[in-house]
Enzyme design. Structure first.
Site, PDB file in Angstrom:
ATOM      1  N   ASP A  18       0.921  -1.247  -0.021  1.00 17.42           N
ATOM      2  CA  ASP A  18      -0.124  -0.007   0.200  1.00 17.42           C
ATOM      3  C   ASP A  18       0.910   1.381  -0.009  1.00 17.42           C
ATOM      4  O   ASP A  18       1.819   1.247   0.307  1.00 17.42           O
ATOM      5  CB  ASP A  18      -0.942   0.064   1.326  1.00 17.42           C
ATOM      6  CG  ASP A  18      -1.893   0.933   1.028  1.00 17.42           C
ATOM      7  OD1 ASP A  18      -2.230   1.634   0.037  1.00 17.42           O
ATOM      8  OD2 ASP A  18      -2.653   1.285   2.196  1.00 17.42           O
ATOM      9  N   ASN A  66     -10.539  -3.282  -6.496  1.00 17.56           N
ATOM     10  CA  ASN A  66      -9.622  -2.404  -7.183  1.00 17.56           C
ATOM     11  C   ASN A  66     -10.258  -1.963  -8.455  1.00 17.56           C
ATOM     12  O   ASN A  66      -9.930  -0.964  -9.229  1.00 17.56           O
ATOM     13  CB  ASN A  66      -8.113  -2.866  -7.221  1.00 17.56           C
ATOM     14  CG  ASN A  66      -7.615  -2.514  -6.003  1.00 17.56           C
ATOM     15  OD1 ASN A  66      -6.614  -3.523  -5.841  1.00 17.56           O
ATOM     16  ND2 ASN A  66      -7.764  -1.604  -5.038  1.00 17.56           N
TER      17      ASN A  66
HETATM   18  C1  FPP Z   1      -2.137  -0.092  -3.494  1.00 13.83           C
HETATM   19  O1  FPP Z   1      -1.549   1.142  -3.160  1.00 13.83           O
HETATM   20  C2  FPP Z   1      -1.611  -0.727  -4.547  1.00 13.83           C
HETATM   21  C3  FPP Z   1      -2.411  -1.471  -5.366  1.00 13.83           C
HETATM   22  C4  FPP Z   1      -3.812  -1.280  -5.514  1.00 13.83           C
HETATM   23  C5  FPP Z   1      -1.561  -2.150  -6.579  1.00 13.83           C
HETATM   24  C6  FPP Z   1      -0.514  -2.906  -6.048  1.00 13.83           C
HETATM   25  C7  FPP Z   1       0.244  -3.309  -7.401  1.00 13.83           C
HETATM   26  C8  FPP Z   1       1.515  -3.165  -7.545  1.00 13.83           C
HETATM   27  C9  FPP Z   1       2.530  -2.736  -6.606  1.00 13.83           C
HETATM   28  C10 FPP Z   1       2.046  -3.358  -8.877  1.00 13.83           C
HETATM   29  C11 FPP Z   1       1.884  -4.880  -9.218  1.00 13.83           C
HETATM   30  C12 FPP Z   1       3.050  -5.244  -9.908  1.00 13.83           C
HETATM   31  C13 FPP Z   1       3.912  -6.154  -9.387  1.00 13.83           C
HETATM   32  C14 FPP Z   1       4.941  -6.801 -10.679  1.00 13.83           C
HETATM   33  C15 FPP Z   1       3.934  -6.729  -8.145  1.00 13.83           C
HETATM   34  P1  FPP Z   1      -2.735   2.547  -3.607  1.00 13.83           P
HETATM   35  O2  FPP Z   1      -2.682   2.659  -5.107  1.00 13.83           O
HETATM   36  O3  FPP Z   1      -3.839   2.112  -2.917  1.00 13.83           O
HETATM   37  O4  FPP Z   1      -1.826   3.737  -2.720  1.00 13.83           O
HETATM   38  P2  FPP Z   1      -2.652   5.037  -1.979  1.00 13.83           P
HETATM   39  O5  FPP Z   1      -3.208   4.365  -0.874  1.00 13.83           O
HETATM   40  O6  FPP Z   1      -1.484   5.676  -1.563  1.00 13.83           O
HETATM   41  O7  FPP Z   1      -3.388   5.600  -2.860  1.00 13.83           O
END
Ligand code: FPP
Length: 237
Positions: A18, A66
């Site tokens: 996250d 998501n």
């Molecule tokens: C949460 O951060 C993250 C996600 C919903 C996506 C996670 C995906 C990746 C790390 C890329 C996947 C690829 C690989 C190869 C593992 P957020 O977007 O909710 O962050 P925020 O809370 O700061 O908005």
């Protein structure tokens, strides 16, 4: 030197990756750039887990919720996953990681489903296991398991009285995987967000303030040290 029980890493670590969006915002970048940096952090931490001798690493890459994000952001995450899996298939011999996927993959694009399927099949003989949670939700996982059990009862393969916690576990995506001892959530949020609801019954949660793209091996060491300071009683005294 053998690692003592006090310093040995847990067998199974799970991570809610996250903070990608906030990392990007702080830099005036699009959210997708945060996910790209998050994918780099994943590569770094997966390698480090292998060095430490962690047997299972489970990461929350895309939840059932998501899909509510913008089409651009969803496409950006899918592109990163596709790129990662293509790379993993190319370097399979070198990395020797076993890939497993938790979630309802049928909602992913056919090419991504195909990549997941190839990665799983071609890596099944390796022993360090990475579980990618893709279109995954803990409640959805339990519903799918209940549905499959009910179907087995309807087909005469099972009797409803047979159902135990152990038996239900075998219907989950995580059948054959031990429960995670440690679940890490970076970014300062203190929620479980529908992650591994069943499997986390006795997991130790470590919440950290670092944003996922900045997560380093030193942060993982810190989480493992915190885990070792906990007194795990499993409901006993
Ligand atoms: C949460 O951060 C993250 C996600 C919903 C996506 C996670 C995906 C990746 C790390 C890329 C996947 C690829 C690989 C190869 C593992 P957020 O977007 O909710 O962050 P925020 O809370 O700061 O908005």
């Amino acid at each position: 030197m053998a690692l003592s029980e006090k310093t040995k890493p847990p067998r199974h670590i799970a991570i809610i990756m996250d903070g990608n969006g906030r990392w990007a915002k702080q830099r005036g970048l699009p959210r997708t750039a945060g996910h790209a940096a998050g994918a780099e952090a994943f590569r770094r931490i997966a390698n480090y887990c292998r060095t430490l001798g962690v047997e299972y690493l489970t990461v929350y890459a895309f939840s059932t919720e998501n899909w509510k994000r913008s089409a651009d952001e969803v496409a950006g995450i899918m592109k990163l996953l596709r790129r990662y899996l293509e790379e993993a298939l190319r370097d399979m011999e070198k990395n020797r990681v076993r890939f497993c996927f938790f979630g309802d993959l049928s909602k992913l694009s056919p090419d991504l489903q195909e990549l997941c399927c190839r990665a799983r099949k071609q890596s099944e003989d390796y022993d360090v296991q990475v579980n990618f949670c893709l279109n995954y939700g803990g409640r959805d996982e339990i519903v799918q398991a209940a549905r499959r059990f009910a179907q087995d009862v309807a087909d005469g393969k099972r009797r409803s009285e047979e159902l135990t916690e152990e038996l239900l576990s075998t219907y989950l995506y995580s059948a054959d995987v031990p429960d995670p001892e440690l679940i890490i959530r970076p970014s300062g949020e203190k929620r479980t967000s529908n992650f591994l609801l069943w499997q986390s019954a006795y997991s130790e949660y470590v919440f950290m303030n670092v944003l996922w793209p900045d997560f380093s091996p030193a942060d993982l060491d810190e989480a493992i040290e915190e885990y070792h300071r906990r007194n795990r009683r499993f409901g006993g005294v």
